[in-house]
Design a protein around this motif. Structure first.
Motif, PDB file in Angstrom:
ATOM      1  N   LEU A 295       0.613  -1.258   0.014  1.00 22.98           N
ATOM      2  CA  LEU A 295      -0.066  -0.018  -0.025  1.00 22.98           C
ATOM      3  C   LEU A 295       0.812   1.266  -0.017  1.00 22.98           C
ATOM      4  O   LEU A 295       0.565   2.122  -0.713  1.00 22.98           O
ATOM      5  N   GLN A 296       1.843   1.099   0.944  1.00 23.97           N
ATOM      6  CA  GLN A 296       2.929   2.530   0.771  1.00 23.97           C
ATOM      7  C   GLN A 296       3.495   2.769  -0.519  1.00 23.97           C
ATOM      8  O   GLN A 296       3.538   3.759  -0.804  1.00 23.97           O
ATOM      9  N   GLU A 297       3.931   1.653  -1.048  1.00 21.17           N
ATOM     10  CA  GLU A 297       4.479   1.681  -2.459  1.00 21.17           C
ATOM     11  C   GLU A 297       3.795   2.488  -3.538  1.00 21.17           C
ATOM     12  O   GLU A 297       4.034   3.393  -4.172  1.00 21.17           O
ATOM     13  N   ILE A 298       2.481   2.044  -3.451  1.00 18.30           N
ATOM     14  CA  ILE A 298       1.602   2.300  -4.686  1.00 18.30           C
ATOM     15  C   ILE A 298       1.170   3.859  -4.332  1.00 18.30           C
ATOM     16  O   ILE A 298       1.242   4.705  -5.242  1.00 18.30           O
ATOM     17  N   ILE A 299       0.604   4.034  -3.197  1.00 21.85           N
ATOM     18  CA  ILE A 299       0.273   5.384  -2.895  1.00 21.85           C
ATOM     19  C   ILE A 299       1.364   6.353  -2.936  1.00 21.85           C
ATOM     20  O   ILE A 299       1.286   7.418  -3.498  1.00 21.85           O
ATOM     21  N   ASP A 300       2.786   6.141  -2.478  1.00 20.63           N
ATOM     22  CA  ASP A 300       3.740   6.927  -2.545  1.00 20.63           C
ATOM     23  C   ASP A 300       4.068   7.253  -4.287  1.00 20.63           C
ATOM     24  O   ASP A 300       4.367   8.165  -4.524  1.00 20.63           O
ATOM     25  N   GLN A 301       4.140   6.147  -4.938  1.00 19.04           N
ATOM     26  CA  GLN A 301       4.209   6.185  -6.363  1.00 19.04           C
ATOM     27  C   GLN A 301       3.252   7.184  -6.891  1.00 19.04           C
ATOM     28  O   GLN A 301       3.679   8.333  -7.894  1.00 19.04           O
ATOM     29  N   HIS A 302       2.145   7.367  -6.384  1.00 14.35           N
ATOM     30  CA  HIS A 302       1.056   8.174  -7.339  1.00 14.35           C
ATOM     31  C   HIS A 302       0.957   9.394  -6.786  1.00 14.35           C
ATOM     32  O   HIS A 302       0.717  10.536  -7.358  1.00 14.35           O
TER      33      HIS A 302
END
Length: 256
Positions: A143-150
């Motif tokens: 979740l952290q990786e996806i939200i941070d990327q966007h």
């Protein structure tokens, strides 16, 4: 005439003081000011400390660089194995680029919150209930990786996402409780069977030793008689091995 001049001078002084106070701004250590000059943003944010904003030519937007702790409200999630649950989480983020946080998105806090909600539903909807309950750490990282990327184009850095609570329906709670109870019974039976196996192996070894040394059987009889005599005063009928009787009879004949 003097009164008019006096009032005009007083108004000019008031307006001058007002302008000076509008120009002088003090930003805290955790704040930065994004300056717009005639509608165009300056490349570098200002602060901390004294910041001069030449109003009305310049306009400043304050941005906090502190970490924001935002609660994601409970979301209805249908897992991969078609179980409906409510999941809430918390997301930690902060502004890394104040200029982007102002010009790339209208409200970076609201935008990050909405992105976290949609990502939470999408990611948790791809896993089964068992994985949601047992592999929470790996899901937090994903979740952290996806939200941070966007959120990176907005100048926002998402440092951590934590799933706080998974609310299961009552029937599913009962099913999980039964499953856990069955698992405990299974482990208990396995441990009991392993104990029986170990005991049988030890008994076989003891039997082999006694078979090779018949005197050990007699010693064991004697030990058992001594233990019973100390614990119970009642009359005890205990079988006597024939080998002992034969030995005693031979001894009596030799004495005779």
């Amino acid at each position: 005439m003097m009164g008019v001049l006096g009032s005009g001078l007083g108004l000019a002084i008031f307006f001058g003081v007002f302008i000076v106070f509008e120009w002088i701004n003090i930003l805290n250590e955790y704040e930065r000011g994004v300056i717009f000059r005639l509608g165009r943003v300056l490349k570098e944010p200002k602060g901390p400390g004294f910041v001069f904003v030449f109003w009305p030519i310049d306009r400043m937007v304050k941005i906090s660089l502190r970490t924001v702790v935002h609660d994601i409200p409970p979301q209805d999630v249908i897992t991969r194995d078609n179980v409906s649950v409510k999941v809430n989480a918390v997301v930690y983020f902060r502004v890394m680029n104040p200029v982007k946080a102002v010009i790339e998105v209208e409200n970076y806090v609201y935008a990050t919150s909405q992105l976290a909600q949609t990502t939470l539903r999408a990611v948790l909807g791809e896993v089964e209930l068992d994985d949601l309950l047992s592999k929470r750490e790996s899901l937090n990282v994903r979740l952290q990786e996806i939200i941070d990327q966007h959120s990176d184009p907005w100048g926002v850095k998402v440092s951590m996402v934590e799933v706080k609570h998974v609310d299961l329906p009552p029937d599913m709670q009962r099913a999980i409780a039964k499953q856990a109870e069955a698992e405990r019974e299974k482990r208990a039976k396995i441990i009991h069977a392993e104990g029986e196996l170990t005991a049988s192996v030890k008994l076989r070894e003891a039997a082999d030793v006694m078979a090779k040394n018949p005197i050990t059987i007699q010693l064991r009889y004697m030990q058992t008689l001594a233990e019973i005599s100390t614990e119970n005063a009642a009359t005890i009928v205990f079988p006597m091995p024939m080998s002992i009787l034969e030995g005693l009879s031979k001894l009596a004949k030799s004495d005779g």
